[in-house]
Design an enzyme around this catalytic site. Structure first.
Site, mmCIF file in Angstrom:
data_model
loop_
_atom_site.group_PDB
_atom_site.id
_atom_site.type_symbol
_atom_site.label_atom_id
_atom_site.label_comp_id
_atom_site.label_asym_id
_atom_site.label_seq_id
_atom_site.Cartn_x
_atom_site.Cartn_y
_atom_site.Cartn_z
ATOM 1 N N HIS A 175 11.355 6.964 6.335
ATOM 2 C CA HIS A 175 9.962 6.785 4.922
ATOM 3 C C HIS A 175 10.109 5.377 3.895
ATOM 4 O O HIS A 175 11.755 5.488 2.888
ATOM 5 C CB HIS A 175 10.630 7.991 4.052
ATOM 6 C CG HIS A 175 8.414 8.271 2.820
ATOM 7 N ND1 HIS A 175 7.825 9.163 3.756
ATOM 8 C CD2 HIS A 175 8.672 8.362 2.262
ATOM 9 C CE1 HIS A 175 6.327 8.364 2.714
ATOM 10 N NE2 HIS A 175 7.519 8.299 1.450
ATOM 11 N N SER A 176 9.280 4.852 4.154
ATOM 12 C CA SER A 176 8.998 3.620 3.139
ATOM 13 C C SER A 176 10.358 2.762 3.022
ATOM 14 O O SER A 176 10.401 2.349 4.270
ATOM 15 C CB SER A 176 8.583 4.337 1.765
ATOM 16 O OG SER A 176 8.763 3.172 0.611
ATOM 17 N N MET A 177 11.287 2.384 1.587
ATOM 18 C CA MET A 177 12.204 1.506 2.176
ATOM 19 C C MET A 177 13.658 2.367 3.541
ATOM 20 O O MET A 177 13.819 1.332 4.521
ATOM 21 C CB MET A 177 12.952 1.627 0.830
ATOM 22 C CG MET A 177 13.880 -0.038 1.026
ATOM 23 S SD MET A 177 15.241 0.321 0.068
ATOM 24 C CE MET A 177 16.500 1.659 0.879
#
Length: 277
Positions: free
Chosen positions: A95-97
């Site tokens: 998720h995300s990074m």
């Protein structure tokens, strides 16, 4: 922690060991996050899925280690740690990074010629081809107040933690370190991954435009499409069962459908499909 076990040295946490589970998901969290971001997944997930959460240098039991400063080097190290865990059908989820790290890890697993993941699920992140990592807004280095305000806006950090000076210092230091890690990362040209890739996003995520999510189709030979959930950047909080269902779908032996040329499903349909999850 009580009830948690270390998997393969310092790199992964097993909050709920399931040695007989036929499938496994290895999770990579957002910038500034900790492995505990996936604690609820481990506790509430189905018995056929074991959940492992990646522990980055400088976090939790590795707090004394210096944080990573080169995402390519970090992905090399993570891939080496993941390789012995590919003894069952395994999905990488980021998720995300964490999406960028999961993707780079998948590239390395494939390049090594050993077992590859059954699937790759990237969430809340623009395609890094070209680089699409989130960066702090505004000019220059953001101060602590700006970083804290951004975390509140994104919705993934309880405000009461940011109100505690000690917790705030730890959270902001980790967030700032990870943003620098992303900002300096330049993915190397490489063949598209062969692992089926699925994209999950929040319909109201200010960090990921629809076109940026669709561009992940250029990073894989087997694009499994985009699924939008109601919510913002941290749409997955409180919706673990719906997201885990997407992960489990990637463990199916048959190839997931190729939706790279399919129209994006309407938001109304997504709301109906994900309501109550």
């Amino acid at each position: 922690m009580t009830g948690a076990a270390v998997a393969n040295g310092p790199w992964f946490r097993r909050y709920a060991p399931r040695p007989d589970a036929p499938c496994r998901v290895i999770c990579f969290g957002p910038a500034g996050g900790s492995p505990a971001f996936f604690l609820e997944w481990a506790r509430s997930g189905p018995p056929e899925l074991e959940v492992l959460a990646c522990v980055l240098p400088g976090r939790e039991a590795r707090a004394a280690e210096p944080p990573a400063t080169d995402l390519s080097v970090l992905a090399d190290e993570v891939a080496a740690a993941v390789r012995p865990l590919m003894d069952r059908r395994t999905v990488l989820f980021g998720h995300s990074m964490g999406a960028v790290l999961a993707w780079e890890t998948t590239r390395r697993l494939e390049a090594a010629g050993g077992p590859s993941p059954a699937g790759l699920v990237v969430s809340g992140c623009s395609s890094p081809e070209p680089a699409g990592a989130p960066a702090a807004r505004g000019d220059g280095e953001p101060d602590d107040q700006e970083l804290a305000a951004w975390l509140v806006e994104l919705g993934g950090t309880p405000e009461e933690l940011l109100a505690d000076p000690e917790a705030r210092a730890v959270i902001l230091a980790a967030f700032r370190s990870d943003l620098a890690l992303l900002a300096s990362h330049r993915p190397q040209p490489a063949p598209r991954v062969r692992t089926p890739l699925r994209v999950l996003v929040g319909e109201d995520d200010p960090t990921v435009l629809a076109a940026d999510a669709e561009r992940w189709s250029g990073a894989t030979e087997r694009f499994a499409g985009v699924r939008a959930f109601p919510g913002g950047h941290f749409y997955l909080i409180g919706r673990s069962l719906g997201v885990i269902a997407e992960v489990l779908a990637m463990t199916e032996p048959s190839d997931p459908p190729d939706r790279s040329r399919s129209p994006r499903t309407s938001p109304a349909f997504h709301h109906e499909q994900t309501r109550g999850r």
